[in-house]
Enzyme design. Structure first.
Site, short mmCIF file in Angstrom:
data_model
loop_
_atom_site.label_atom_id
_atom_site.label_comp_id
_atom_site.label_asym_id
_atom_site.label_seq_id
_atom_site.Cartn_x
_atom_site.Cartn_y
_atom_site.Cartn_z
N ARG A 157 0.98 -1.41 -0.52
CA ARG A 157 -0.03 0.04 -0.06
C ARG A 157 0.83 1.52 -0.20
O ARG A 157 0.56 1.94 -0.70
CB ARG A 157 -0.70 -0.03 1.19
CG ARG A 157 -1.95 -1.03 1.31
CD ARG A 157 -2.34 -0.94 2.38
NE ARG A 157 -1.54 -2.42 3.30
CZ ARG A 157 -2.51 -3.24 4.34
NH1 ARG A 157 -3.53 -2.88 4.48
NH2 ARG A 157 -1.40 -3.98 4.04
N ILE A 158 2.02 1.53 0.47
CA ILE A 158 2.67 2.38 0.81
C ILE A 158 3.48 2.42 -0.51
O ILE A 158 4.00 3.72 -0.80
CB ILE A 158 3.29 2.45 2.00
CG1 ILE A 158 2.74 2.66 3.56
CG2 ILE A 158 4.82 3.65 2.65
CD1 ILE A 158 3.75 1.56 4.57
N ARG A 179 7.30 -8.84 -4.45
CA ARG A 179 7.49 -10.83 -4.47
C ARG A 179 6.71 -11.19 -5.02
O ARG A 179 6.32 -11.75 -6.09
CB ARG A 179 6.72 -11.39 -3.24
CG ARG A 179 8.03 -11.45 -2.21
CD ARG A 179 8.03 -11.60 -0.64
NE ARG A 179 6.77 -10.47 -0.57
CZ ARG A 179 6.21 -10.43 1.16
NH1 ARG A 179 6.61 -11.56 1.47
NH2 ARG A 179 5.39 -9.86 1.19
N ILE A 238 12.49 3.75 3.73
CA ILE A 238 11.68 3.73 4.50
C ILE A 238 11.59 3.43 5.42
O ILE A 238 10.22 2.83 5.93
CB ILE A 238 10.02 4.83 4.88
CG1 ILE A 238 9.27 4.16 3.44
CG2 ILE A 238 10.92 6.22 3.94
CD1 ILE A 238 8.70 5.27 3.23
N ALA A 239 11.78 1.75 4.50
CA ALA A 239 11.02 0.46 5.45
C ALA A 239 11.11 -0.56 6.89
O ALA A 239 11.16 0.18 7.95
CB ALA A 239 10.96 -1.03 4.31
N ARG A 240 12.85 -1.15 6.55
CA ARG A 240 13.65 -1.15 8.10
C ARG A 240 14.43 -1.28 8.60
O ARG A 240 15.51 -1.42 6.70
CB ARG A 240 12.86 -2.48 8.98
CG ARG A 240 10.84 -2.50 8.89
CD ARG A 240 11.15 -2.11 10.38
NE ARG A 240 9.82 -2.31 11.18
CZ ARG A 240 9.01 -1.34 11.04
NH1 ARG A 240 9.37 -1.02 10.72
NH2 ARG A 240 7.82 -1.80 11.74
N GLU A 269 18.47 0.57 14.73
CA GLU A 269 18.23 2.05 15.40
C GLU A 269 17.96 1.55 16.78
O GLU A 269 17.53 0.65 17.86
CB GLU A 269 17.21 2.66 14.88
CG GLU A 269 16.00 1.44 15.03
CD GLU A 269 14.88 2.12 13.94
OE1 GLU A 269 15.09 2.33 12.56
OE2 GLU A 269 14.05 1.97 14.02
N HIS A 287 13.24 7.70 12.04
CA HIS A 287 11.87 6.37 11.46
C HIS A 287 10.64 7.33 12.40
O HIS A 287 9.99 6.68 13.27
CB HIS A 287 12.00 5.57 13.44
CG HIS A 287 11.17 4.17 12.26
ND1 HIS A 287 11.86 2.80 12.76
CD2 HIS A 287 10.10 4.18 11.44
CE1 HIS A 287 10.46 1.85 12.53
NE2 HIS A 287 10.35 2.92 12.06
N ILE A 288 10.07 8.43 11.77
CA ILE A 288 9.74 8.84 11.69
C ILE A 288 8.36 10.04 10.43
O ILE A 288 7.54 10.31 10.43
CB ILE A 288 10.11 11.08 11.60
CG1 ILE A 288 10.75 11.18 10.80
CG2 ILE A 288 10.77 11.22 13.56
CD1 ILE A 288 11.31 13.32 11.05
C1 8YV Z 1 6.40 2.96 13.87
C2 8YV Z 1 6.39 1.65 11.32
O1 8YV Z 1 6.33 4.11 14.04
O2 8YV Z 1 4.18 1.01 11.13
C3 8YV Z 1 5.64 0.79 11.30
O3 8YV Z 1 5.78 -0.34 10.81
O4 8YV Z 1 7.44 1.68 11.03
C4 8YV Z 1 6.56 3.17 12.33
O5 8YV Z 1 5.35 3.57 11.65
C5 8YV Z 1 7.67 2.28 14.59
O6 8YV Z 1 7.22 1.12 13.53
C6 8YV Z 1 7.73 2.79 15.78
O7 8YV Z 1 8.04 1.66 16.11
#
Ligand code: 8YV
Length: 326
Positions: A157-158, A179, A238-240, A269, A287-288
């Site tokens: 979705r994002i 995938r 912006i993922a992980r 992090e 992470h905002i």
């Molecule tokens: C969170 C995010 O604020 O929703 C997610 O997966 O990465 C962020 O929206 C974050 O995970 C807080 O730890």
């Protein structure tokens, strides 16, 4: 009948705590203490449910130590803190907060892309340091955004939200890898073309990562992948943290093998790889991506709604697993 007992692991909106107390015995951490796994386990004793913020691992050790726990409600869309097979076999429901953060997070992805391509933070630091004394033709000359090729790795979705912004707002040529391929209707809506990962790396002027973090996506972007990118490309995560090999990226940025990067997430992090702090051509944010007041409130409310629906016997609203004995 006594109310279920709920632990809220981090400080959240007082109005959401208030709503939870109408349904549950609530143990809230409004002092926002950061608990170790052992402290979390201790506080989960006697609790039927937990509202978590995505950084607390729900793993086999915790599940074995908390047999009363029936539901873990994440206030996040990503749920890599959950050991899904362990939760499912322990009969513990997991939930996340999809949809409510999609557009806000896509906005941020685009903002980070723009800041990175157009060197906004780097040039602001220069100005604040009093270094701006005259104009020059190549001062902070960056990468073009409009009309360029936007590559998206992870087209959920994002990712789709970012594709639409790029295609419809900035006339970008959008390519993606995922995938599974989107339906023709969704591809048309996003004006996005499916390509293999190698082509994505080679063609993108701006590569945005929006895929979930799993063992398979660990270091999906490392030295070898960066080497396939264009020398003037940007990389946006912006993922992980952990999807990018941050050490390899810092080295590539230092050697200018790509133009720049924009990172909202980091391996380990809130620690940030020290080499990333040394290079100027990277925009770093803590992470905002989902952090607007209305969106964070909607996320907290959806996590609370999941707990309420689950204990009402209506079933979780946004489940991420299907445990046998919930
Ligand atoms: C969170 C995010 O604020 O929703 C997610 O997966 O990465 C962020 O929206 C974050 O995970 C807080 O730890």
């Amino acid at each position: 009948m006594s109310k279920p007992h709920i632990l809220v692991a981090r400080k959240i909106f007082p109005e959401v705590i208030e709503r939870l107390t109408q349904h549950f015995e609530v143990y809230a951490n409004q002092d926002d203490n950061l608990w170790t796994q052992a402290e979390l386990i201790e506080r989960l004793q006697g609790k039927d449910g937990a509202l978590l913020t995505g950084t607390q691992p729900v793993n086999a050790e915790l599940l074995a130590a908390c047999p009363q726990l029936r539901i873990a409600a994440n206030m996040t869309v990503g749920y890599n803190n959950f050991d899904i097979p362990a939760m499912t076999s322990a009969g513990v429901q997991g939930t996340n907060t999809p949809d409510v953060l999609t557009e806000t997070t896509a906005d941020f992805g685009f903002a980070l892309l723009m800041a990175t391509a157009r060197r906004i933070t780097e040039s602001e630091h220069y100005l604040r340091a009093g270094q701006w004394t005259r104009w020059s033709y190549d001062m902070f000359a960056g990468c073009e955004v409009h009309g360029s090729t936007l590559g998206i790795l992870g087209m959920g979705r994002i990712g789709q939200g970012i594709a639409k912004r790029g295609a419809h707002g900035f006339g970008m040529n959008v390519i993606y890898h995922n995938r599974s391929r989107l339906s023709p209707a969704l591809e048309a809506e996003c004006k996005a073309r499916y390509v293999g990962k190698d082509e994505l790396l080679a063609q993108a002027d701006h590569l945005v990562l929006v895929l979930p973090y799993t063992p398979e996506s660990h270091h999906a972007i490392g030295a070898a992948e960066i080497a396939r990118m264009k020398p003037m490309a940007t990389l946006i995560n912006i993922a992980r943290g952990g999807i990018v090999d941050d050490a390899a990226l810092a080295q590539a940025l230092k050697e200018r093998r790509i133009a720049a990067a924009g990172l909202d997430v980091f391996e380990g992090e809130p620690a940030v790889h020290p080499a990333l702090l040394e290079v100027p051509n990277v925009v770093l944010t803590p992470h905002i991506a989902s952090a607007t007041v209305p969106t964070r409130l909607a996320m907290a409310q959806l996590a609370a709604d999941n707990l309420v629906a689950f204990f009402d016997g209506r079933g979780a609203l946004t489940p991420v697993n299907t445990p046998a004995k919930v």
